[in-house]
Scaffold this active site. Structure first.
Site, PDB file in Angstrom:
ATOM      1  N   HIS A 180       5.423   2.548  11.158  1.00  0.00           N
ATOM      2  CA  HIS A 180       4.458   2.889  12.200  1.00  0.00           C
ATOM      3  C   HIS A 180       4.886   4.121  12.994  1.00  0.00           C
ATOM      4  O   HIS A 180       4.275   4.445  14.012  1.00  0.00           O
ATOM      5  CB  HIS A 180       4.242   1.697  13.128  1.00  0.00           C
ATOM      6  CG  HIS A 180       3.519   0.561  12.467  1.00  0.00           C
ATOM      7  ND1 HIS A 180       4.163  -0.368  11.696  1.00  0.00           N
ATOM      8  CD2 HIS A 180       2.212   0.234  12.434  1.00  0.00           C
ATOM      9  CE1 HIS A 180       3.280  -1.237  11.233  1.00  0.00           C
ATOM     10  NE2 HIS A 180       2.098  -0.897  11.659  1.00  0.00           N
ATOM     11  N   HIS A 224       4.288 -11.692   3.529  1.00  0.00           N
ATOM     12  CA  HIS A 224       4.740 -10.648   4.448  1.00  0.00           C
ATOM     13  C   HIS A 224       4.211 -10.951   5.839  1.00  0.00           C
ATOM     14  O   HIS A 224       3.046 -11.313   6.013  1.00  0.00           O
ATOM     15  CB  HIS A 224       4.232  -9.271   4.004  1.00  0.00           C
ATOM     16  CG  HIS A 224       4.476  -8.204   5.033  1.00  0.00           C
ATOM     17  ND1 HIS A 224       5.736  -7.795   5.372  1.00  0.00           N
ATOM     18  CD2 HIS A 224       3.621  -7.507   5.814  1.00  0.00           C
ATOM     19  CE1 HIS A 224       5.641  -6.879   6.320  1.00  0.00           C
ATOM     20  NE2 HIS A 224       4.370  -6.689   6.604  1.00  0.00           N
ATOM     21  N   ASP A 274      -0.116 -11.802   1.717  1.00  0.00           N
ATOM     22  CA  ASP A 274       0.303 -11.294   3.022  1.00  0.00           C
ATOM     23  C   ASP A 274      -0.245 -12.139   4.156  1.00  0.00           C
ATOM     24  O   ASP A 274      -1.450 -12.416   4.205  1.00  0.00           O
ATOM     25  CB  ASP A 274      -0.181  -9.858   3.209  1.00  0.00           C
ATOM     26  CG  ASP A 274       0.575  -8.869   2.343  1.00  0.00           C
ATOM     27  OD1 ASP A 274       1.745  -9.126   2.049  1.00  0.00           O
ATOM     28  OD2 ASP A 274      -0.023  -7.840   1.960  1.00  0.00           O
ATOM     29  N   GLU A 288       8.823  -7.731   9.518  1.00  0.00           N
ATOM     30  CA  GLU A 288       9.116  -6.565  10.350  1.00  0.00           C
ATOM     31  C   GLU A 288      10.467  -6.770  11.026  1.00  0.00           C
ATOM     32  O   GLU A 288      10.733  -7.818  11.589  1.00  0.00           O
ATOM     33  CB  GLU A 288       8.023  -6.391  11.405  1.00  0.00           C
ATOM     34  CG  GLU A 288       8.292  -5.272  12.396  1.00  0.00           C
ATOM     35  CD  GLU A 288       9.175  -5.687  13.557  1.00  0.00           C
ATOM     36  OE1 GLU A 288       9.976  -4.842  14.000  1.00  0.00           O
ATOM     37  OE2 GLU A 288       9.096  -6.834  14.008  1.00  0.00           O
ATOM     38  N   SER A 302       0.827  -1.204   0.000  1.00  0.00           N
ATOM     39  CA  SER A 302       0.000   0.000   0.000  1.00  0.00           C
ATOM     40  C   SER A 302       0.863   1.256   0.000  1.00  0.00           C
ATOM     41  O   SER A 302       1.985   1.264   0.511  1.00  0.00           O
ATOM     42  CB  SER A 302      -0.928   0.012   1.219  1.00  0.00           C
ATOM     43  OG  SER A 302      -0.174   0.034   2.417  1.00  0.00           O
TER      44      SER A 302
END
Length: 792
Positions: free
Chosen positions: A732, A679, A637, A703, A471
């Protein structure tokens, strides 16, 4: 064990927590207005106070008494774990300048710790047990200052008292706080044993200091007039901590002997000790023996205790969590009442049983009556937070006065349950027949080495290829177009044209930045699960069903109520249009079956693995259509793979088996030259590294930026052979990582994993970021990749 003090009266009905974002997401509006500079700190403080007041008033109107501690005071401006850490002054050394002389940080400093500031990275973020809520991970070392530093909990109790309400303050318990913490990376990672040898430091080693701070907090609450305090210890229902189970139990025994006895006597409120999200198991005797006045049991995820364990709880208030705080289906009131009666019988004649939710209602939307667009039949099956409060009160009435006192409500709930199970969409013969016909061959692809060679020939990518997760920022322009479509101001063709224009801008931006593999930016997707839920049979979506994900971020989980089927292609049009705009490889983007389950409210009438297989079968059809349309890279994902892992080890192998099977069912129908990505985010990956390997994805992005590449040792020790993209940009946080910072992370990665296996990507999708910071961060990401690539 009974306490040696008389507990104040405890209400017959309560909840362990309540949504704190407000009916119109007032929390989001208030804090984001302050962060953007549109409002001042005083405005924010007033907005937060008004939101707390409105929540107390709402619970009072729903029927909870306002004068007895039945209403929990569990508000947070960002995160309740960060609240507990700052209450005891546990602030990372890099933020020491934000700490006042009394050890407290003000609200701007609190937000800086949560979100980062300039070159100071924020606290790491990860999932709260097996929920979709994210908490901030405290950092505690041997020398971290710990003392009762912040009286926010007391001030909010007094605020309510000034309005005539006696609330029950809620605080993360000391054992759970320390088990959720990580050792501070500030040069204090080792502690010295008495013989002078270095031993690995664990935050639990600071238990005595934390207990002293908690005792001061309890005394301050008592002085303010609080009759009760709720200490949440969900860590007791979970395995997998960095200390042996027996040490966890010993720490719990020591903590509550101190807080409820030695340290707390007599100036403290009565203590309600809760352990939501599962079965206490071997911790129940420890909790039963603790000199606390009340214990809450999760009787949705955990069984009714044995007669012997119930007998050990005699003399305490037992707060029976029989209304599910995690899902949205109406409670089977008949069964819940039977459980309550069983608990009361096991406790004996003088039993004091209160009815409650199994956990905080933080995890569910506010009010199903706001969803008038849903069919009346579907609404009759659902209970959101308001309705769950009503169920708690109904059950308390039934327990006190007998079934006949609530007979009409019992009959209505039973009819709703019968209606739901009889609905034709709940069981679809065609879906079940297709699943029954699958064989093991449908779950396997060609060996990875053959796939890798075929993909390398087709894609011709450089070492350390760069990409993003999927995104791009959701701008106000995108949101206006979506609103115009919903209100009829824009027709489908106009909306499609608007989204195509957005996609072209994203493609051109990625080309200018020099990214190697492009994405379409997902402007047409309001949410990575809801988008698919709107296109699959068996789902419903809400309009106001917001729940907090972290900080000011909220999601609207979809409702998976029946068998899942795909009426037609869902993403092919957007991916093929994107591919037509560029000569560079383009990724098709799908959400995986486990994540679709994890981020939805899922039917509770069949095993999760069966539901996951139905979703996977629908996705398998979508992958086939994407491949047939010429899309050579497809990302599926699974950021929630670790999230649904059972908290107890006994159930983990079964979960990992069906979750891996679902992913492979979704992805194993494509050819060798089609590169499958996945992901994962915000997870302790070392615990599930075998399962990640078992997914058999060609490329896995994870992450890693906030945790500073903590996954690398697990990858190295496991000998992970497929391609991996450890994130180098924490999306984030609003801060932009420098090129040097990303180079440092990439350099660490190439020392642990062969460069030919590494990809360079952000931690997660960029939906929540703004374009200015996104472009700056991706510019640094590409430059860092080129720098490290040149030095290989």
């Amino acid at each position: 064990m009974t306490t040696d003090r008389t507990a104040p009266w405890f209400p017959d009905a309560t909840v362990l927590g309540f949504p704190r974002i407000g009916p119109g997401r007032e929390l989001k509006t208030a804090v984001e207005s302050y962060w953007s500079g549109r409002s001042e700190l005083d405005d924010l403080q007033a907005d937060l106070a008004n939101l707390r007041r409105a929540t107390r008033d709402r619970l009072g109107r729903l029927g909870l008494p306002t004068d007895s501690g039945a209403i929990p005071s569990d508000f947070s401006a960002y995160d309740h774990v960060l609240d507990a850490a700052t209450t005891i002054g546990a602030v990372p050394a890099r933020f020491a300048d934000l700490v006042g002389p009394d050890g407290a940080v003000d609200l701007p400093g609190y937000f800086a710790i949560a979100r980062g500031e300039a070159d100071r990275v924020p606290l790491e973020m990860t999932k709260w047990f097996d929920s979709n809520y994210h908490y901030l991970v405290p950092e505690i070392g041997p020398d971290t200052p710990i003392r009762y530093a912040d009286d926010r909990v007391v001030r909010e109790f007094l605020e309510a008292a000034a309005d005539g309400a006696t609330t029950r303050p809620v605080v993360v318990g000391p054992v759970t706080l320390l088990l959720l913490s990580k050792a501070a990376d500030d040069g204090t990672a080792d502690a010295r044993a008495t013989d002078g040898t270095a031993t690995p430091f664990r935050p639990l080693d600071r238990l005595e200091d934390v207990l002293a701070a908690y005792a001061d907090l309890l005394r301050a609450l008592a002085a303010a007039g609080a009759p009760w305090v709720q200490l949440d210890e969900p860590a007791l229902v979970a395995d997998g901590w960095d200390v042996p189970r027996e040490e966890v139990l010993a720490a719990t025994e020591r903590a509550y002997a101190a807080l409820a006895g030695d340290l707390g006597r007599p100036e403290r409120p009565a203590i309600l000790l809760t352990a939501p999200y599962g079965d206490l198991g071997d911790a129940l005797p420890v909790v039963a023996a603790a000199p606390v006045e009340a214990v809450a049991l999760d009787l949705v995820r955990g069984p009714v205790p044995t007669a012997a364990d119930l007998a050990a709880l005699a003399g305490k208030v037992v707060v029976a969590g029989v209304v599910d705080g995690r899902n949205v289906w109406r409670t089977d009131l008949d069964r819940a009442l039977e459980v309550l009666q069983e608990v009361r019988a096991g406790l004996g004649e003088d039993a004091r049983v209160a009815v409650s939710t199994s956990s905080s209602l933080l995890h569910v939307p506010l009010d199903v009556d706001r969803e008038q667009h849903l069919s009346k039949e579907l609404r009759s099956w659902l209970a959101f937070a308001d309705q769950k409060v009503g169920e708690v009160i109904t059950l308390a009435t039934g327990l006190a006065h007998g079934r006949e006192a609530i007979a009409d409500t019992l009959a209505d709930a039973a009819e709703a349950r019968r209606s739901r199970l009889a609905h034709p969409g709940v069981r679809r013969a065609a879906v079940r027949e297709r699943l029954a016909a699958l064989t093991d061959a449908d779950l396997a692809r060609e060996p990875y080495d053959r796939r890798a060679a075929a993909q390398a020939e087709v894609l011709d990518l450089p070492v350390l290829p760069t990409t993003t997760i999927g995104s791009f920022p959701q701008t106000s322009r995108i949101r206006r177009a979506r609103t115009a479509l919903r209100t009829g101001e824009l027709d489908q063709e106009g909306y499609r044209s608007a989204m195509r224009a957005e996609i072209e801008e994203v493609v051109r931006l990625q080309e200018r930045l020099g990214l190697d593999v492009l994405v379409h930016g997902e402007p047409e997707r309001n949410d990575m699960v809801q988008y698919f839920a709107e296109l699959l049979d068996g789902f419903a979506v809400t309009r106001q069903g917001w729940v907090q994900s972290y900080g000011s971020r909220c999601t609207r989980p979809s409702i998976l109520w029946g068998d899942v089927a795909r009426p037609g292609p869902m993403t092919v049009e957007w991916s093929t249009y994107t591919a037509s705009l560029t000569d560079r490889p383009v990724k098709g983007m799908l959400t995986g079956p486990v994540t679709i389950l994890a981020w939805s409210f899922v039917r509770d009438d069949q095993p999760l693995g069966d539901t996951a297989a139905q979703v996977a079968l629908a996705l398998r059809e979508e992958l086939a259509d994407l491949e047939a349309a010429g899309i050579g890279i497809i990302q599926v994902d699974e950021p929630a793979l670790r999230e649904l892992l059972p908290l107890r080890r006994a159930g983990q192998a079964e979960y990992l088996e069906w979750s891996v099977r679902a992913f492979r069912l979704a992805t194993s129908g494509v050819r060798a030259q089609t590169q499958v990505h996945t992901h994962l985010c915000y997870s302790e990956f070392g615990e599930v590294i075998d399962a990640i390997d078992g997914l058999d994805a060609d490329v896995t992005s994870v992450e890693a930026a906030r945790s500073r590449m903590e996954i690398l040792p697990a990858l190295r020790s496991h000998g992970f052979e497929r391609q991996i993209g450890p994130g180098v940009y924490d999306i984030h946080s609003p801060r932009v990582p420098s090129q040097a910072e990303i180079v440092e992370l990439l350099t660490a990665a190439v020392t642990a994993v062969p460069a030919r296996q590494l990809w360079v990507n952000p931690d997660c999708g960029l939906k929540t970021r703004r374009y200015a910071e996104t472009e700056a961060a991706l510019t640094n990401l590409v430059a860092a990749a080129q720098e490290v690539r040149a030095g290989l």
